[in-house]
Motif scaffolding. Structure first.
Motif, PDB file in Angstrom:
ATOM      1  N   GLY A 102       0.784  -1.246   0.044  1.00  0.00           N
ATOM      2  CA  GLY A 102       0.062   0.040  -0.152  1.00  0.00           C
ATOM      3  C   GLY A 102       0.943   1.390   0.131  1.00  0.00           C
ATOM      4  N   LYS A 103       2.202   1.243   0.186  1.00  0.00           N
ATOM      5  CA  LYS A 103       2.875   2.313   0.243  1.00  0.00           C
ATOM      6  C   LYS A 103       3.602   2.441  -1.155  1.00  0.00           C
ATOM      7  CE  LYS A 103       5.226   2.894   4.056  1.00  0.00           C
ATOM      8  NZ  LYS A 103       6.284   3.094   5.294  1.00  0.00           N
ATOM      9  N   PRO A 104       3.889   3.807  -1.757  1.00  0.00           N
ATOM     10  CA  PRO A 104       4.506   3.820  -3.103  1.00  0.00           C
ATOM     11  C   PRO A 104       6.162   3.335  -2.842  1.00  0.00           C
ATOM     12  CG  PRO A 104       3.100   5.944  -2.503  1.00  0.00           C
ATOM     13  CD  PRO A 104       3.239   4.993  -1.198  1.00  0.00           C
ATOM     14  N   LEU A 105       6.329   2.600  -3.893  1.00  0.00           N
ATOM     15  CA  LEU A 105       7.679   2.347  -4.336  1.00  0.00           C
ATOM     16  C   LEU A 105       8.086   3.169  -5.368  1.00  0.00           C
ATOM     17  CD1 LEU A 105      10.160   0.349  -3.674  1.00  0.00           C
ATOM     18  CD2 LEU A 105       9.116  -1.123  -5.197  1.00  0.00           C
ATOM     19  N   ARG A 106       9.193   3.939  -5.215  1.00  0.00           N
ATOM     20  CA  ARG A 106       9.645   4.847  -6.351  1.00  0.00           C
ATOM     21  C   ARG A 106      10.956   4.827  -6.520  1.00  0.00           C
ATOM     22  NH1 ARG A 106       5.715   8.876  -3.184  1.00  0.00           N
ATOM     23  NH2 ARG A 106       3.902   8.994  -4.429  1.00  0.00           N
ATOM     24  N   ALA A 107      11.169   5.444  -7.755  1.00  0.00           N
ATOM     25  CA  ALA A 107      12.687   5.379  -8.328  1.00  0.00           C
ATOM     26  C   ALA A 107      13.586   6.408  -7.356  1.00  0.00           C
ATOM     27  CB  ALA A 107      12.777   5.800  -9.593  1.00  0.00           C
ATOM     28  N   ASN A 108      15.001   6.097  -7.609  1.00  0.00           N
ATOM     29  CA  ASN A 108      15.963   6.679  -6.763  1.00  0.00           C
ATOM     30  C   ASN A 108      15.766   8.009  -6.501  1.00  0.00           C
ATOM     31  OD1 ASN A 108      18.744   8.049  -6.573  1.00  0.00           O
ATOM     32  ND2 ASN A 108      18.995   5.952  -5.701  1.00  0.00           N
ATOM     33  N   GLY A 109      15.320   8.796  -7.404  1.00  0.00           N
ATOM     34  CA  GLY A 109      14.845  10.207  -7.503  1.00  0.00           C
ATOM     35  C   GLY A 109      13.438  10.573  -6.936  1.00  0.00           C
ATOM     36  N   GLY A 110      12.825   9.747  -6.777  1.00  0.00           N
ATOM     37  CA  GLY A 110      11.430   9.960  -6.150  1.00  0.00           C
ATOM     38  C   GLY A 110      10.356   9.891  -7.368  1.00  0.00           C
ATOM     39  N   GLU A 111      10.769   9.725  -8.510  1.00  0.00           N
ATOM     40  CA  GLU A 111       9.633   9.722  -9.651  1.00  0.00           C
ATOM     41  C   GLU A 111       8.985   8.377  -9.562  1.00  0.00           C
ATOM     42  OE1 GLU A 111      13.158   9.847  -9.989  1.00  0.00           O
ATOM     43  OE2 GLU A 111      13.496  11.613 -10.534  1.00  0.00           O
ATOM     44  N   GLU A 112       7.550   8.185 -10.019  1.00  0.00           N
ATOM     45  CA  GLU A 112       6.943   7.155 -10.039  1.00  0.00           C
ATOM     46  C   GLU A 112       7.815   6.131 -11.043  1.00  0.00           C
ATOM     47  OE1 GLU A 112       4.649   6.278  -8.118  1.00  0.00           O
ATOM     48  OE2 GLU A 112       3.618   7.792  -7.516  1.00  0.00           O
ATOM     49  N   LEU A 113       7.829   4.917 -10.783  1.00  0.00           N
ATOM     50  CA  LEU A 113       8.340   3.769 -11.868  1.00  0.00           C
ATOM     51  C   LEU A 113       7.453   3.615 -13.065  1.00  0.00           C
ATOM     52  CD1 LEU A 113       9.315   0.890  -9.217  1.00  0.00           C
ATOM     53  CD2 LEU A 113      10.725   2.629 -10.409  1.00  0.00           C
ATOM     54  N   GLN A 114       8.073   3.648 -14.290  1.00  0.00           N
ATOM     55  CA  GLN A 114       7.608   3.399 -15.317  1.00  0.00           C
ATOM     56  C   GLN A 114       7.473   2.202 -15.867  1.00  0.00           C
ATOM     57  OE1 GLN A 114       6.457   6.433 -16.999  1.00  0.00           O
ATOM     58  NE2 GLN A 114       7.015   7.171 -15.061  1.00  0.00           N
ATOM     59  N   ALA A 115       6.360   1.886 -16.838  1.00  0.00           N
ATOM     60  CA  ALA A 115       6.161   0.625 -16.888  1.00  0.00           C
ATOM     61  C   ALA A 115       7.542  -0.285 -17.728  1.00  0.00           C
ATOM     62  CB  ALA A 115       5.138   0.520 -18.301  1.00  0.00           C
TER      63      ALA A 115
END
Length: 526
Positions: A102-115
């Protein structure tokens, strides 16, 4: 309990927090040393009542989806942001933004992961920052690096795969194209026996051989030294065509490119016309000439089988010329002659290309340059205009039998509904006493020169004509010998100012029908 009561940095500091000199407390140092000794002993023997802190917590995926992962940790991790390193092995490739429990898992820079930035089998290392999980290793950056390496270094003919941004079949690396460029360079520059540079136009051995060659995209014109063999007379210039040409004067290279003849004169050998039968070659040359705006068809000296060509389905601009001084001989097969009426060279648009339905608004008198019609719709300056009457085959003041008149329209008055001609009318026409037929048609051009035509005698009552032309402006027939036509050697119908020069026609007619050397119908002026 905690491993150390106080840290060595504080115990052995030479100054306090205010910068004042301080003495080291032996008691504090003794406590710290004892705790250190017990810690080392516990690490070595696995004994003691100390709980060592976990440095890495491993999560195991237990459910959810590729984008909404549910996973359990190996132990309860600390809640302080960034206090522990967390790991997890992904089980599916993501198609968009990802959450973990339920908690966002984001990229190193805080961006949403892309497909596609998380793939099955990826080992993810991340921190819990409280409001989100943050990856330590950025899968997108790693994958970009791997993709860049694939696009740069994949071996020749090894395609770049889908996960690297290719299609796995037709996309290749820079290394591949460098190798292919070297191959192309060898074709255009290294193989001098097959491709010799002439400016920016490479020369290849034969038109037939081009089918086995890859020609680089930067080349827009090529030359050949022959059609089927170098020096066979079929050498030609070709230009690159955007799509496959509709005519036959074309060749196709191995890379899929189409090339069409770019010569002003189409030698029939350029399209495979070596004989003995050149019927198709002449037909193909005429088809290409019409498609490309009118080119001369050249026939080299020799004796050929030619079973005729007919153009009645369109307007035309046709020029056929045999070799000067060595006129080619054209002769149809006996079976072609016996099959029915034969017009060996027929160029006459059908009546579907005529404009009709006009009527005289006033009678026509001799020596008029302007006539009145009921309508001038669709008429154009430059058209040929025919006036015919049911008063046919009469003897006019010039002593010439005619069957109507033909004129060139020079101007049109759409208000007065009149048209003017280049020359004057020669006869009287009245709708009250005769049936008047009016036709208009666009000009065509025909020229034939340096030909010898032999027509075998038919076994039956078949009629044969050597050349028939119609609806032409100043057609030219020059240096032509005709043998054996049973009806007409040359027949000209509704043509303006035909030119006949050095025409020989003999051996004409049959025992049951007289032939004509030249037949002219509604062709003005003679």
């Amino acid at each position: 309990m905690s491993v150390f009561t106080k840290l060595a940095q504080s115990i052995f500091a030479s100054v306090d927090e205010n910068g004042n000199a301080r003495a080291i407390s032996p008691v504090e140092a003794q406590v710290w040393g004892t705790e250190l000794e017990r810690l080392v002993a516990a690490l070595i023997a696995g004994l003691g009542d100390y709980e060592l802190p976990e440095l890495i917590y491993r999560y195991t995926v237990t459910g959810g989806t590729a984008n909404a992962i549910v996973a359990m940790p190996s132990a309860t991790p600390p809640t302080a942001p960034g206090a522990a390193l967390l790991t997890m092995t992904a089980t599916s490739a993501n198609t968009g933004a990802v959450t973990l429990n339920g908690k966002p898992l984001r990229a190193n820079g805080g961006e949403e992961l892309q497909a596609g930035e998380v793939r099955a089998g990826d080992l993810l290392a991340f921190l819990d920052l409280g409001a989100e999980y943050r990856l330590i290793t950025d899968p997108g950056s790693l994958r970009n690096k791997l993709a860049a390496m694939a696009w740069a270094n994949n071996a020749e003919d090894e395609p770049v795969q889908v996960e690297a941004g290719g299609d796995g079949a037709t996309t290749f690396s820079a290394k591949h194209w460098a190798a292919k460029s070297e191959e192309s360079r060898n074709i255009s520059a290294g193989h001098a026996s097959d491709a010799v540079s002439q400016g920016n136009v490479p020369i290849y051995a034969t038109a037939v051989g081009v089918a086995a060659l890859n020609i680089p995209l930067g080349i827009n014109a090529i030359r050949t030294n022959g059609y089927a063999a170098a020096g066979d007379g079929g050498n030609a210039l070709y230009k690159r065509a955007a799509t496959e040409p509709t005519h036959a004067a074309k060749i196709n290279s191995l890379d899929g490119s189409w090339w069409e003849l770019a010569e002003q004169v189409f030698d029939i050998r350029m399209i495979g016309g070596f004989g003995p039968d050149i019927t198709d070659a002449i037909a193909d040359g005429i088809s290409a000439s019409r498609a490309l705006g009118g080119k001369k068809i050249f026939i080299p000296s020799g004796e050929y089988v030619f079973n005729g060509v007919s153009v009645t389905d369109s307007l035309f601009d046709i020029d056929i010329e045999g070799e000067d001084g060595k006129w080619p001989v054209l002769q149809p097969s006996q079976s072609t002659v016996d099959a029915g009426t034969l017009r060996l060279l027929r160029f006459e648009p059908s009546t579907s290309f005529e404009l009709t339905g006009f009527s005289l608004a006033a009678d026509i008198k001799p020596n008029q340059r302007t006539i009145s019609l009921d309508s001038v719709a669709s008429l154009e300056v430059g058209m040929l205009f025919q006036i015919s009457s049911s008063k046919m085959w009469y003897h006019d003041d010039r002593g010439v039998y005619t069957c109507g008149e033909l004129h060139v329209i020079t101007s049109i008055d759409s208000v007065a509904k009149t048209i003017s001609f280049q020359d004057q009318t020669r006869d009287s026409y009245s709708g009250a006493t005769h049936t008047i037929t009016l036709r208009a048609f666009r000009q065509n051009f025909f020229r034939a020169k340096n030909l010898r035509i032999k027509l075998p005698a038919p076994t039956g009552s078949t009629a044969t004509v050597a050349i028939q032309t119609g609806q032409c402006f100043e057609p030219i027939m020059e240096n032509i010998v005709i043998e054996g036509a049973t009806n007409w050697g040359l027949q000209t119908i509704r043509c303006w100012k035909p030119l006949y020069r050095n025409i020989s026609a003999y051996g004409l007619g049959r025992t049951d029908q007289n032939g004509y050397g030249i037949s002219v119908k509604v062709t003005c002026p003679l």
